[in-house]
Enzyme design. Structure first.
Site, PDB file in Angstrom:
ATOM      1  N   ASP A 331       0.632 -26.822   3.053  1.00 53.97           N
ATOM      2  CA  ASP A 331      -0.654 -27.399   2.730  1.00 53.97           C
ATOM      3  C   ASP A 331      -0.920 -28.564   3.698  1.00 53.97           C
ATOM      4  O   ASP A 331      -0.032 -29.377   3.952  1.00 53.97           O
ATOM      5  CB  ASP A 331      -0.597 -27.897   1.280  1.00 53.97           C
ATOM      6  N   GLU A 360      -1.976 -24.910   7.127  1.00 56.76           N
ATOM      7  CA  GLU A 360      -3.331 -25.350   7.422  1.00 56.76           C
ATOM      8  C   GLU A 360      -3.254 -26.354   8.571  1.00 56.76           C
ATOM      9  O   GLU A 360      -2.755 -27.464   8.375  1.00 56.76           O
ATOM     10  CB  GLU A 360      -3.941 -26.054   6.204  1.00 56.76           C
TER      11      GLU A 360
END
Ligand code: CA
Length: 651
Positions: A331, A360
């Site tokens: 994340d 990400e």
């Protein structure tokens, strides 16, 4: 913004970097010893409890100062099942904390539990293995929330909302169609990517009789499974065993398990264990001594601090070894520094080079970490063996996720043909593509060194579901027209080079209707009800054509190696793009084994395309996808409006 800390000074690093492997609680039947990193503490006390939640400590033991900023304590005897915490005194202030390396905890993760991990292994677990060697571009990732999977009554599953729902092999809905794990197997995915399933903070584990929901991006204990997904969060060993049963059951079906990991921020910085043990060490702070917030969640962790870096490496290796996890999704990966990401890859390679890593490649806000050190998407090429999500392809397909009404290639937006082509290359680029600009007029340059560094997708848990985004941005279209767009979007993802990824339920037209929202749909449903979030297995029958289409796309991808090229060089050589035409992308992929011709028609009219010389068979068209030829074509083909066509040359 600059980071303001003594912890980055050489002197501190040299004196207080512990490199041993024994941080935490080291268990054996005869003795147990503890080591905790607390370099600024004047004293540390080990507290022992009978219960994971309540009652006073039955024993307290002063820990001994040891090397490189650590404290140690030892107990003789078998202490399995005993709960523990540390109390550190710093500048005269005493704070009690859970062990950052705790491997088991009581309800709500407030106390660690001394655990004999051998007692948590389901039968056969120690000898079970990862299903198969999977090259990243051969993977098909399916992103799923543990609770969404089984909460709807149409799931036909017991253990609703629990890890154990994954242990049920053949569940069906009221129409007799597969749900759950059998559905995943039928669909053909290779990896289930589960949303945060480590211990997180926003669900009260002592009140599970009240419906509570959260995606789980609020970490408490990084090395322990979430209690609310277990049948008993009060006894530390139960959630461990049940998590392992989930992994074992998925592996048995040939499906790998990816964990979504959220090392970039914690639930509550002041309450976080490391904040109590080494104040301000785990986080970045600015010149005004405020937590910086690249996560947009109130704090950001500091992977550039050596013991935080070590913490991440140790934690990931632990999940890979103890739980047999096959991959990790990071994340807000760009909150972490590139050095840390490369260290993680190196450490996991020692366990298994096939462990998949992707994340990400962005932050949610600014960080004091210098841009060139951040694990940003544009620096993916500097992180071999790690992939980034291609928001380039995502937004080119359907329009920006930040602009509700913006259309994309599949909804007839002109000028996105080159961005689709860029996505097709798996972000490695192609000599025929230059001076690329996205819809925001930003210059786009290749960021992946190999296609295995690019994750292609059109939707995930964030923002609107694919279906809802298409409905919102195309109010003039009817359901059949939106379905055409959905099929084309999926066909682009599954025929592109790189790693394909889909949001759970995309194949069932997953939707999150919510009348209270401006557009009638809920976008970031992180704390919405089960009603909004759960997968509605009852919709499988009415969407069977869409399910079969996704199933066919996956099967076709798996049976054609030309869609899974291994290198930038192969892609440059094999792919020949046709000249630009508005609303149309067409290309050949020629390898020694096969020759494919791929057409994406994003325009709202039929198109005539001249095929290369020879006879071709159609495997994907507007209605169907799969490994059975649908028709034979040569010369010119007619491609229906808003559809894909994929042909294979007859040999
Ligand atoms: Ca929890």
């Amino acid at each position: 913004m600059r980071e303001n800390t003594i912890y980055l000074e050489k002197e501190f690093e040299e004196k207080y970097t512990y490199t041993g492997k024994d941080l935490g609680c080291n268990y054996s039947k005869e003795r147990v010893y503890f080591r905790v990193y607390a370099p600024t503490a004047e004293s540390v006390i080990l507290n022992l409890y009978k219960d994971g939640l309540e009652g006073e400590a039955f024993e307290q033991k002063e820990m001994k100062k040891d090397q490189q900023g650590t404290y140690v304590a030892e107990l003789t005897g078998d202490f399995h099942g005993v709960y523990y915490t540390y109390t550190a005194e710093i500048s005269g202030k005493k704070q009690e904390s859970v062990d950052p390396y705790a491997r088991a905890v009581g309800a709500n993760g407030k106390r660690g539990m001394i655990v004999d991990l051998s007692l948590t292994n389901p039968e056969g677990f120690t000898t079970e293995k990862r299903p198969q060697k999977v090259h990243p571009v051969d993977a098909v990732l399916y992103e799923l929330h543990v609770r969404d999977f089984s909460m709807d009554d149409s799931s036909g599953m017991d253990y609703q909302g629990k890890f154990l729902a994954f242990t049920q092999e053949k569940t069906i809905n009221e129409d007799g169609l597969y749900t759950g794990v059998a559905h995943l197997k039928e669909l053909g995915v290779t990896h289930v990517h589960i949303l945060p399933a480590f211990d997180y903070g926003s669900v009260d584990e002592t009140k599970l009789h009240i419906p509570q929901y959260n995606w789980g991006y609020d970490p408490m204990n990084y090395n322990v499974p979430e209690g609310s997904y277990s049948t008993d969060p009060f006894h530390g060993e139960v959630r461990i065993r049940e998590f392992k049963k989930m992994v074992q059951a998925l592996h048995k079906q040939g499906i790998c398990v990816v964990m979504d990991v959220v090392y970039n921020h914690v639930f509550d910085a002041e309450l976080f264990c490391y904040q109590k043990l080494v104040p301000d060490y785990f986080f970045r702070k600015d010149e005004n001594d405020q937590f910086t917030d690249a996560s947009a969640c109130g704090n950001e962790t500091a992977s550039n601090h050596l013991m935080v870096r070590k913490y991440m490496v140790d934690s990931l290796c632990y999940w890979a070894e103890e739980y047999h996890i096959d991959g990790f999704r990071f994340d807000l990966m760009a909150v972490h520094d590139i050095t840390t990401m490369n260290e993680i890859r190196k450490a996991l390679n020692e366990i298994d080079e096939d462990i998949l890593l992707y994340g990400e490649g962005w932050t949610a806000d600014d960080s004091p970490l210098p841009k060139e050190e951040r694990a940003l998407k544009k620096y993916t090429y500097r992180m071999p063996g790690i992939a980034s999500f291609s928001d380039d392809l995502r937004d080119a397909i359907k329009g920006s996720v930040f602009e509700e009404e913006e259309k994309g290639f599949v909804s007839g937006e002109p000028g996105l043909e080159d961005m689709i082509k860029f996505g097709v290359t798996g972000a490695v680029g192609h000599s025929s593509l230059f001076q690329l600009k996205n819809s925001k007029e930003e210059t786009v340059v290749p960021w992946a060194k190999e296609p295995s560094q690019c994750v292609n997708y059109t939707s995930c848990h964030d923002n609107y579901t694919l279906w809802d985004k298409l409905v919102i941005s195309n109010p003039e279209c009817d359901k059949e027209e939106i379905k055409e767009m959905n099929k084309l979007a999926a066909a682009i993802v599954f025929t592109s080079q790189g790693i394909p990824f889909l949001h759970a339920g995309e194949e069932l037209l997953r939707s999150k209707p919510d009348k209270t929202m401006e557009y009638g749909y809920r976008d970031n449903s992180y704390n919405s009800s089960d009603e909004i979030n759960s997968i509605k297995w009852s919709t499988k029958k009415e969407n069977l054509d869409m399910f079969r289409y996704y199933q066919g796309l996956i099967a076709f991808r798996k049976s054609n190696s030309a869609l899974r090229l291994r290198s930038k060089e192969q892609i440059e050589e094999a792919i020949i793009f046709r000249d630009k035409e508005p609303g149309l992308v067409a290309y050949e992929i020629k390898t020694k084994e096969e020759e494919l011709f791929v057409i994406y028609n994003g325009s709202n009219r039929e198109r005539q395309i001249t095929l290369p010389a020879g006879e071709f068979e159609v495997y994907i068209n507007k209605d169907k996808a799969g490994t059975t030829a649908l028709s034979k074509e040569s010369g010119q083909v007619t491609v229906a409006k808003v559809s894909a066509m994929v042909l294979k040359k007859c040999v």
